[in-house]
Design an enzyme around this catalytic site. Sequence first.
Site, PDB file in Angstrom:
ATOM      1  CD1 TRP A 104      -2.303  -2.136   1.889  1.00  0.00           C
ATOM      2  CD2 TRP A 104      -3.044  -0.915  -0.058  1.00  0.00           C
ATOM      3  NE1 TRP A 104      -3.391  -2.662   1.122  1.00  0.00           N
ATOM      4  CE2 TRP A 104      -3.884  -2.136  -0.076  1.00  0.00           C
ATOM      5  CE3 TRP A 104      -3.311  -0.099  -1.074  1.00  0.00           C
ATOM      6  CZ2 TRP A 104      -5.138  -2.051  -0.794  1.00  0.00           C
ATOM      7  CZ3 TRP A 104      -4.583  -0.552  -1.805  1.00  0.00           C
ATOM      8  CH2 TRP A 104      -5.226  -1.308  -1.786  1.00  0.00           C
ATOM      9  CG  ASP A 174      -3.181   4.102   4.049  1.00  0.00           C
ATOM     10  OD1 ASP A 174      -4.409   3.884   4.676  1.00  0.00           O
ATOM     11  OD2 ASP A 174      -3.073   3.609   2.923  1.00  0.00           O
ATOM     12  CE  LYS A 198      -9.092  -2.958   3.349  1.00  0.00           C
ATOM     13  NZ  LYS A 198      -7.931  -2.089   2.775  1.00  0.00           N
TER      14      LYS A 198
HETATM   15  C1  LIG Z   1      -7.501  -1.491   1.713  1.00  0.00           C
HETATM   16  C2  LIG Z   1      -6.512  -0.457   1.668  1.00  0.00           C
HETATM   17  C3  LIG Z   1      -6.476   0.672   0.889  1.00  0.00           C
HETATM   18  C4  LIG Z   1      -7.356   0.939  -0.208  1.00  0.00           C
HETATM   19  O1  LIG Z   1      -8.764   1.278   0.102  1.00  0.00           O
HETATM   20  P1  LIG Z   1      -9.449   1.592  -1.032  1.00  0.00           P
HETATM   21  O2  LIG Z   1     -10.778   1.884   0.104  1.00  0.00           O
HETATM   22  O3  LIG Z   1      -9.910   0.400  -1.982  1.00  0.00           O
HETATM   23  O4  LIG Z   1      -9.141   2.821  -1.630  1.00  0.00           O
HETATM   24  C5  LIG Z   1      -5.501   1.743   1.147  1.00  0.00           C
HETATM   25  N1  LIG Z   1      -4.440   1.422   2.127  1.00  0.00           N
HETATM   26  C6  LIG Z   1      -4.362   0.340   2.924  1.00  0.00           C
HETATM   27  C7  LIG Z   1      -3.634   0.204   4.056  1.00  0.00           C
HETATM   28  C8  LIG Z   1      -5.577  -0.692   2.654  1.00  0.00           C
HETATM   29  O5  LIG Z   1      -5.509  -1.276   3.624  1.00  0.00           O
END
Ligand SMILES: *Cc1c(COP(=O)(O)O)cnc(C)c1O
Length: 362
Positions: A104, A174, A198
């Site tokens: 990511w 993030d 998540k």
């Molecule tokens: C799932 C995830 C993303 C992507 O999220 P989207 O909603 O599909 O844009 C980005 N960073 C991390 C750490 C993730 O687990």
Amino acid sequence: MSDAVIYNFGAGPAMLPREVMQQVKDEFLDWHGTGISVIEMSHRSKEFISIAEEAETDLRELLNIPNNYKVLYIPGGATMMMSAAPINLLANGETADYLVTGSWSKKAYKEAARLGNINVAADSADDNYYSIPDRNAWSLTSDAAYLYYTDNETITGVEFHEIPDAGDVPLVCDMTSNFLSRPFDMSRYGITFASAQKNFGPAGIACVIVRDDLIGKAGDKTPFLLDFKIYADNDSMFNTPPSFSWYMAGLIYKWILRQGGLVGMDNLAKQRSGKLYQYIDSSDYYTNPIPEKYRSRMNVPFILKDDDLNATFLSEAKQNGLIELKGHRSVGGMRASIYNGMPMEGIDALISFMQDFKEKHG
Ligand SMILES: *Cc1c(COP(=O)(O)O)cnc(C)c1O
């Protein structure tokens, strides 16, 4: 449809708390006597505004968010933020530092490098992204506009267990796969962001918390839906927001408050992951490649002794109500994603299944 309990170990969209799902079902056709569903409701109605305001109050309480931070809800998920961060913060040719510790953060780095000047301060590719490079090995830019990192790498299951020391440089983080799973000091950050699917709701929305002074720096040609200022000035309702996702996020905030807040979430997360790692480490059949100090409380990959049995493992797990355990193709084997919505019974069921499987095939 059977009534059997299904434990969903998917990395996202992921399992949400049963209690909240039931509440959404109960009020789906008639929200609080209005005779309509939230999904049909004007985002400008006083009813939806009250939903948004309660979500704001509850999130501020959960995270103890200082007054000089704005909470924004943006469509497009965390991936949108991978573009929005450099677009908002590097408009005048500044440089940003990136820690690349997995898929990511690598994706975020690649996007940012198209849009601005980026320095890779550290990269754990040589170690298959199984660890986080030590702070003294990072090559930081002295006047960086921000330092970007990914708090929990969802694919390899690697998590920061302390906030990186960035000095005066704003930290941009993030937190998609571990947001609201433990307390943290918001004042150490410039920006945190997380997609909902998540830990706190349906896909399609990201909760972005931004320090005031980082708003309003985007260039003139910035598309309006990428500009933090547009969201801040319009209470995240410049256009029609993903209102249903926002409403559900609000219900999850209330659920977390009822579970003892973020300390409660962290305790549960440590219990869930601790139990699973302990079983994996004690077995001679399953392994997890991540050194203990970097292990994630949210995503637990594990490899079977015999790779040829992966398909059998997955199909037998499914027959036992344990779904979405397939590991990411870049790691192989299995991965159990165990976010806030996963009850301890799910962990017990998984371990018991893993024991049986080992007896039978090991
Ligand atoms: C799932 C995830 C993303 C992507 O999220 P989207 O909603 O599909 O844009 C980005 N960073 C991390 C750490 C993730 O687990």
